[in-house]
Design a protein around this motif. Sequence first.
Motif, PDB file in Angstrom:
ATOM      1  N   SER A   8       0.821  -1.211   0.000  1.00  0.00           N
ATOM      2  CA  SER A   8       0.000   0.000   0.000  1.00  0.00           C
ATOM      3  C   SER A   8       0.855   1.261   0.000  1.00  0.00           C
ATOM      4  CB  SER A   8      -0.940   0.025   1.206  1.00  0.00           C
ATOM      5  OG  SER A   8      -1.905  -0.978   1.087  1.00  0.00           O
ATOM      6  N   PHE A   9       1.947   1.237   0.753  1.00  0.00           N
ATOM      7  CA  PHE A   9       2.825   2.409   0.802  1.00  0.00           C
ATOM      8  C   PHE A   9       3.541   2.599  -0.530  1.00  0.00           C
ATOM      9  CE2 PHE A   9       6.253   5.203   2.126  1.00  0.00           C
ATOM     10  CZ  PHE A   9       5.604   6.050   3.010  1.00  0.00           C
ATOM     11  N   VAL A  10       3.998   1.505  -1.115  1.00  0.00           N
ATOM     12  CA  VAL A  10       4.656   1.567  -2.421  1.00  0.00           C
ATOM     13  C   VAL A  10       3.694   2.123  -3.467  1.00  0.00           C
ATOM     14  CG1 VAL A  10       5.673   0.163  -4.264  1.00  0.00           C
ATOM     15  CG2 VAL A  10       6.327  -0.245  -1.873  1.00  0.00           C
ATOM     16  N   ALA A  11       2.452   1.636  -3.460  1.00  0.00           N
ATOM     17  CA  ALA A  11       1.445   2.129  -4.413  1.00  0.00           C
ATOM     18  C   ALA A  11       1.126   3.603  -4.153  1.00  0.00           C
ATOM     19  CB  ALA A  11       0.180   1.278  -4.332  1.00  0.00           C
ATOM     20  N   PHE A  12       1.086   4.005  -2.880  1.00  0.00           N
ATOM     21  CA  PHE A  12       0.877   5.414  -2.537  1.00  0.00           C
ATOM     22  C   PHE A  12       1.943   6.279  -3.204  1.00  0.00           C
ATOM     23  CE2 PHE A  12       2.856   8.590   0.299  1.00  0.00           C
ATOM     24  CZ  PHE A  12       1.918   9.605   0.209  1.00  0.00           C
ATOM     25  N   LEU A  13       3.215   5.887  -3.054  1.00  0.00           N
ATOM     26  CA  LEU A  13       4.310   6.663  -3.642  1.00  0.00           C
ATOM     27  C   LEU A  13       4.188   6.720  -5.163  1.00  0.00           C
ATOM     28  CD1 LEU A  13       7.268   5.427  -1.417  1.00  0.00           C
ATOM     29  CD2 LEU A  13       6.261   7.726  -1.420  1.00  0.00           C
ATOM     30  N   LYS A  14       3.821   5.607  -5.765  1.00  0.00           N
ATOM     31  CA  LYS A  14       3.653   5.570  -7.228  1.00  0.00           C
ATOM     32  C   LYS A  14       2.549   6.545  -7.652  1.00  0.00           C
ATOM     33  CE  LYS A  14       4.466   3.410 -11.227  1.00  0.00           C
ATOM     34  NZ  LYS A  14       5.789   3.177 -11.791  1.00  0.00           N
ATOM     35  N   HIS A  15       1.422   6.482  -6.975  1.00  0.00           N
ATOM     36  CA  HIS A  15       0.317   7.383  -7.314  1.00  0.00           C
ATOM     37  C   HIS A  15       0.689   8.848  -7.063  1.00  0.00           C
ATOM     38  CE1 HIS A  15      -3.013   4.937  -8.634  1.00  0.00           C
ATOM     39  NE2 HIS A  15      -2.825   4.104  -7.624  1.00  0.00           N
ATOM     40  N   PHE A  16       1.288   9.131  -5.923  1.00  0.00           N
ATOM     41  CA  PHE A  16       1.608  10.523  -5.590  1.00  0.00           C
ATOM     42  C   PHE A  16       2.590  11.103  -6.604  1.00  0.00           C
ATOM     43  CE2 PHE A  16       3.196  14.231  -3.464  1.00  0.00           C
ATOM     44  CZ  PHE A  16       2.145  14.658  -2.667  1.00  0.00           C
ATOM     45  N   ASN A  17       3.599  10.331  -6.953  1.00  0.00           N
ATOM     46  CA  ASN A  17       4.673  10.848  -7.799  1.00  0.00           C
ATOM     47  C   ASN A  17       4.429  10.735  -9.302  1.00  0.00           C
ATOM     48  OD1 ASN A  17       6.143  11.558  -5.551  1.00  0.00           O
ATOM     49  ND2 ASN A  17       7.500   9.802  -5.635  1.00  0.00           N
ATOM     50  N   GLU A  18       3.561   9.811  -9.715  1.00  0.00           N
ATOM     51  CA  GLU A  18       3.437   9.576 -11.154  1.00  0.00           C
ATOM     52  C   GLU A  18       2.028   9.753 -11.713  1.00  0.00           C
ATOM     53  OE1 GLU A  18       5.528   6.077 -12.527  1.00  0.00           O
ATOM     54  OE2 GLU A  18       7.060   6.360 -10.967  1.00  0.00           O
ATOM     55  N   HIS A 131       3.022  -1.399 -11.705  1.00  0.00           N
ATOM     56  CA  HIS A 131       2.253  -0.973 -12.871  1.00  0.00           C
ATOM     57  C   HIS A 131       0.832  -0.703 -12.403  1.00  0.00           C
ATOM     58  CE1 HIS A 131       0.756  -0.563 -16.900  1.00  0.00           C
ATOM     59  NE2 HIS A 131      -0.208  -1.412 -16.603  1.00  0.00           N
ATOM     60  N   LEU A 132       0.372   0.508 -12.661  1.00  0.00           N
ATOM     61  CA  LEU A 132      -0.963   0.901 -12.240  1.00  0.00           C
ATOM     62  C   LEU A 132      -1.795   1.260 -13.449  1.00  0.00           C
ATOM     63  CD1 LEU A 132       0.021   3.300  -9.332  1.00  0.00           C
ATOM     64  CD2 LEU A 132      -0.842   0.983  -9.102  1.00  0.00           C
ATOM     65  N   GLU A 133      -3.037   0.857 -13.391  1.00  0.00           N
ATOM     66  CA  GLU A 133      -3.983   1.341 -14.387  1.00  0.00           C
ATOM     67  C   GLU A 133      -4.301   2.774 -14.010  1.00  0.00           C
ATOM     68  OE1 GLU A 133      -5.082  -0.309 -17.106  1.00  0.00           O
ATOM     69  OE2 GLU A 133      -3.689  -1.882 -16.488  1.00  0.00           O
ATOM     70  N   THR A 134      -4.193   3.655 -14.951  1.00  0.00           N
ATOM     71  CA  THR A 134      -4.450   5.051 -14.645  1.00  0.00           C
ATOM     72  C   THR A 134      -5.556   5.589 -15.529  1.00  0.00           C
ATOM     73  OG1 THR A 134      -2.794   5.840 -16.220  1.00  0.00           O
ATOM     74  CG2 THR A 134      -2.063   5.471 -13.960  1.00  0.00           C
ATOM     75  N   ASN A 135      -6.228   6.552 -14.987  1.00  0.00           N
ATOM     76  CA  ASN A 135      -7.236   7.272 -15.744  1.00  0.00           C
ATOM     77  C   ASN A 135      -6.675   8.670 -15.959  1.00  0.00           C
ATOM     78  OD1 ASN A 135      -9.414   8.740 -16.691  1.00  0.00           O
ATOM     79  ND2 ASN A 135     -10.879   7.634 -15.429  1.00  0.00           N
TER      80      ASN A 135
END
Length: 167
Positions: A8-18, A131-135
């Motif tokens: 969850s923390f790793v995904a948080f950083l990915k979302h916040f930064n990218e 890898h995140l699905e993004t909108n």
Amino acid sequence: MHPTFHTSFVAFLKHFNETFDYFECHELLEDYWKEVSPRHKNHALTALILLATSMYHWRRGNLTGAIKTMRTSIKRMEITKNSPFFENLDFQKLTKNMTSALELMSSNQKFQGFTIDITNPSLQTQVSRVHLETNEDIHFLIHKHMLRDRSEILEEREREKKKRDDL
């Protein structure tokens, strides 16, 4: 495992930064916080949850909400500065960016995002591999709390209400 390597923390950083999906940042960390320290408000994760919330409000043009949550976030960052949740981040730069953002908000400036610098190469590698699905629809990112599917939330509220009514 170090707490910053939690998925969850790793995904948080990915979302916040990218992806800059601050609403998702809030959701991820809120769930993680509930796992590790529910109801303990002066926690490093709540400081980061409030940071994401502030950025979400600012981008939506809700300066009152953005300023209030950023001020609280900065206070909680100071209270929890020795937390292991900040060990792999550039804490000084993060708090400087937060203070600068608060100044911009307070002077009615338009939204300006920033990133959270990761100081641990292994954590940076973990974040890079996600890898995140993004909108990429900015309208959706700005108004996500109103546009997302809320059926699960509403069903859960109804179940909780029924439990209280049955007591």
